[in-house]
Design an enzyme around this catalytic site. Structure first.
Site, PDB file in Angstrom:
ATOM      1  N   GLY A  46       0.893  -1.367  -0.037  1.00 61.05           N
ATOM      2  CA  GLY A  46       0.050  -0.053   0.021  1.00 61.05           C
ATOM      3  C   GLY A  46       0.853   1.206  -0.074  1.00 61.05           C
ATOM      4  O   GLY A  46       2.111   1.395   0.260  1.00 61.05           O
ATOM      5  N   GLN A  51       3.080  10.159   1.279  1.00 58.36           N
ATOM      6  CA  GLN A  51       4.207   9.438   1.189  1.00 58.36           C
ATOM      7  C   GLN A  51       5.023   9.579   0.079  1.00 58.36           C
ATOM      8  O   GLN A  51       6.357   9.632  -0.046  1.00 58.36           O
ATOM      9  CB  GLN A  51       4.039   7.767   1.432  1.00 58.36           C
ATOM     10  CG  GLN A  51       3.585   7.432   2.670  1.00 58.36           C
ATOM     11  CD  GLN A  51       3.456   5.970   2.499  1.00 58.36           C
ATOM     12  OE1 GLN A  51       2.459   5.335   2.277  1.00 58.36           O
ATOM     13  NE2 GLN A  51       4.317   5.048   3.056  1.00 58.36           N
ATOM     14  N   LEU A  91       6.420   1.689   3.984  1.00 58.06           N
ATOM     15  CA  LEU A  91       7.483   1.979   2.860  1.00 58.06           C
ATOM     16  C   LEU A  91       8.015   3.013   3.732  1.00 58.06           C
ATOM     17  O   LEU A  91       9.336   3.524   3.117  1.00 58.06           O
ATOM     18  CB  LEU A  91       6.980   2.127   1.714  1.00 58.06           C
ATOM     19  CG  LEU A  91       6.397   1.045   1.063  1.00 58.06           C
ATOM     20  CD1 LEU A  91       5.785   1.147  -0.362  1.00 58.06           C
ATOM     21  CD2 LEU A  91       7.547  -0.089   0.916  1.00 58.06           C
ATOM     22  N   HIS A 132      -4.291   1.380   7.484  1.00 62.98           N
ATOM     23  CA  HIS A 132      -3.035   1.926   7.666  1.00 62.98           C
ATOM     24  C   HIS A 132      -2.714   3.166   6.577  1.00 62.98           C
ATOM     25  O   HIS A 132      -2.316   4.100   6.875  1.00 62.98           O
ATOM     26  CB  HIS A 132      -1.825   0.834   7.148  1.00 62.98           C
ATOM     27  CG  HIS A 132      -0.492   1.153   7.141  1.00 62.98           C
ATOM     28  ND1 HIS A 132       0.504   0.707   7.947  1.00 62.98           N
ATOM     29  CD2 HIS A 132       0.025   2.158   6.194  1.00 62.98           C
ATOM     30  CE1 HIS A 132       1.585   1.286   7.607  1.00 62.98           C
ATOM     31  NE2 HIS A 132       1.402   2.181   6.476  1.00 62.98           N
ATOM     32  N   GLU A 133      -3.369   2.581   5.222  1.00 62.59           N
ATOM     33  CA  GLU A 133      -3.424   3.622   4.336  1.00 62.59           C
ATOM     34  C   GLU A 133      -4.169   4.931   4.681  1.00 62.59           C
ATOM     35  O   GLU A 133      -3.653   6.195   4.578  1.00 62.59           O
ATOM     36  CB  GLU A 133      -3.464   3.082   2.864  1.00 62.59           C
ATOM     37  CG  GLU A 133      -2.539   2.225   2.600  1.00 62.59           C
ATOM     38  CD  GLU A 133      -1.104   2.406   2.880  1.00 62.59           C
ATOM     39  OE1 GLU A 133      -0.621   3.668   2.651  1.00 62.59           O
ATOM     40  OE2 GLU A 133      -0.381   1.244   3.025  1.00 62.59           O
TER      41      GLU A 133
HETATM   42 NI    NI Z   1       2.809   3.439   5.440  1.00 63.17          NI
END
Ligand code: NI
Length: 158
Positions: A46, A51, A91, A132-133
């Site tokens: 994801g 990000q 990430l 999470h996203e």
């Molecule tokens: Ni993340």
């Protein structure tokens, strides 16, 4: 399409609340294509727009199941149930993993790149990835939910 740079933990960009997308245009399509490519190249499941430095409510998810690539614009969790323990990473925090508790199931509503309504029912890893996203869009990182960080030797092949 292009690989974009993934912003790492510690950058204040990751703590911002993102604004909804208002224009479903070519620029949005480009962002989504780039995010999908960036996620794939980084072997992620994801990625959220902040990000890659874009403070808009856009996420891409691909947990490798039969949903394939999921693109969600302005996503909201509209239902959740149960609880599961997850091993979670990000990430933006390379090589770091922790145990979290998340809903076992979620229902997410959002929009496609062209503004069509999209609904996703997620369980297990997909439920975790959705939570999470969407957290990223509210400036929340997974470590907020971590019960215990894993030592590198517990992570194994991850
Ligand atoms: Ni993340």
């Amino acid at each position: 399409m292009a690989i974009r740079n993934i912003i790492k933990e510690g950058d204040p960009m990751l703590n911002k609340v993102c604004r909804p997308v208002e224009k479903f245009d070519g620029r949005l399509a480009q962002l989504i294509d780039d995010m999908a490519e960036t996620m794939k190249e980084a072997n992620g499941v994801g990625l959220a727009a902040p990000q890659v430095g874009v403070l808009r409510r856009v996420v891409v998810i691909d947990v490798g199941d039969d949903h394939g690539l999921i693109e969600l614009v302005n996503p909201e969790i509209v239902e959740h149930s149960g609880e599961q323990e997850c091993v979670e990473g990000c990430l933006s925090s390379p090589g770091q993993y922790g145990i979290t508790k998340r809903p076992a199931k979620v229902k997410v509503r959002g929009f496609s790149r062209s503004g069509e309504p999209v609904e996703v029912d997620g369980e297990e890893l997909l439920a975790t990835a959705c939570c999470h996203e969407i957290d990223h869009l509210n400036g929340i990182l997974f470590k907020t939910h971590v019960l215990r960080m894993l030592d590198p030797d517990e992570v194994g092949g991850k």
